[in-house]
Design a protein around this motif. Sequence first.
Motif, mmCIF file in Angstrom:
data_model
loop_
_atom_site.group_PDB
_atom_site.id
_atom_site.type_symbol
_atom_site.label_atom_id
_atom_site.label_comp_id
_atom_site.label_asym_id
_atom_site.label_seq_id
_atom_site.Cartn_x
_atom_site.Cartn_y
_atom_site.Cartn_z
ATOM 1 N N GLY A 49 0.600 -1.438 0.217
ATOM 2 C CA GLY A 49 0.085 0.211 0.074
ATOM 3 C C GLY A 49 0.826 1.164 -0.107
ATOM 4 O O GLY A 49 2.072 1.085 0.192
ATOM 5 N N TYR A 60 -4.214 0.567 -1.878
ATOM 6 C CA TYR A 60 -3.694 -0.632 -1.403
ATOM 7 C C TYR A 60 -3.849 -1.928 -2.356
ATOM 8 O O TYR A 60 -4.619 -1.918 -3.066
ATOM 9 C CB TYR A 60 -4.604 -1.150 -0.220
ATOM 10 C CG TYR A 60 -4.832 -0.212 1.038
ATOM 11 C CD1 TYR A 60 -5.780 0.826 0.937
ATOM 12 C CD2 TYR A 60 -3.734 -0.342 1.997
ATOM 13 C CE1 TYR A 60 -5.665 1.676 2.039
ATOM 14 C CE2 TYR A 60 -3.782 0.489 3.109
ATOM 15 C CZ TYR A 60 -4.750 1.577 3.042
ATOM 16 O OH TYR A 60 -4.653 2.439 4.236
ATOM 17 N N ASP A 62 -4.774 -5.581 -3.673
ATOM 18 C CA ASP A 62 -5.901 -6.270 -3.536
ATOM 19 C C ASP A 62 -5.724 -7.342 -2.097
ATOM 20 O O ASP A 62 -6.828 -7.510 -1.489
ATOM 21 C CB ASP A 62 -6.221 -7.111 -4.708
ATOM 22 C CG ASP A 62 -6.804 -6.447 -5.793
ATOM 23 O OD1 ASP A 62 -6.637 -6.777 -6.946
ATOM 24 O OD2 ASP A 62 -6.914 -5.167 -5.415
ATOM 25 N N LYS A 65 -6.390 -5.271 1.153
ATOM 26 C CA LYS A 65 -7.252 -4.329 1.304
ATOM 27 C C LYS A 65 -8.553 -4.660 2.262
ATOM 28 O O LYS A 65 -9.177 -5.897 2.102
ATOM 29 C CB LYS A 65 -8.345 -4.063 -0.180
ATOM 30 C CG LYS A 65 -8.749 -2.866 -0.558
ATOM 31 C CD LYS A 65 -9.180 -2.776 -2.017
ATOM 32 C CE LYS A 65 -7.882 -2.745 -2.971
ATOM 33 N NZ LYS A 65 -8.213 -2.333 -4.297
#
Length: 124
Positions: A49, A60, A62, A65
């Motif tokens: 991130g 961010y 994936d 997140k």
Amino acid sequence: QVQLVESGGGLVQAGGSLRLSCTASGRSFRSYGMGWFRRAPGKEREFVGGIGWSGGDTYYGDSVKGRFTISRDNAKNTVYLQMNTLKPEDTAVYYCASSRALYIGIWERDYNYWGQGTQVTVSS
């Protein structure tokens, strides 16, 4: 010479939390975006991130997140990575990095200074 020093890594059980810190010195911290990356054993370094210079923008990867949060305190020259609901697959060496610009970069080439890394191990 810019120096980035990470701290806060360690061993935690799955579902737990850790907060990493990265303190910068050597240039105007508030003028640059900051990022966190990680490298798991046998894998390439991965973008976790990033946060823009003011802290108003974050982005961010994936895989983190909704679980990880980046923040910064420009008065303390420090960026944080709050990691919640940790999973064994989050096990990696985590690196903070200082961007070449004000804004968030998602590629390693967007960053020109790196910390030494801190180990995070999540047990199942």
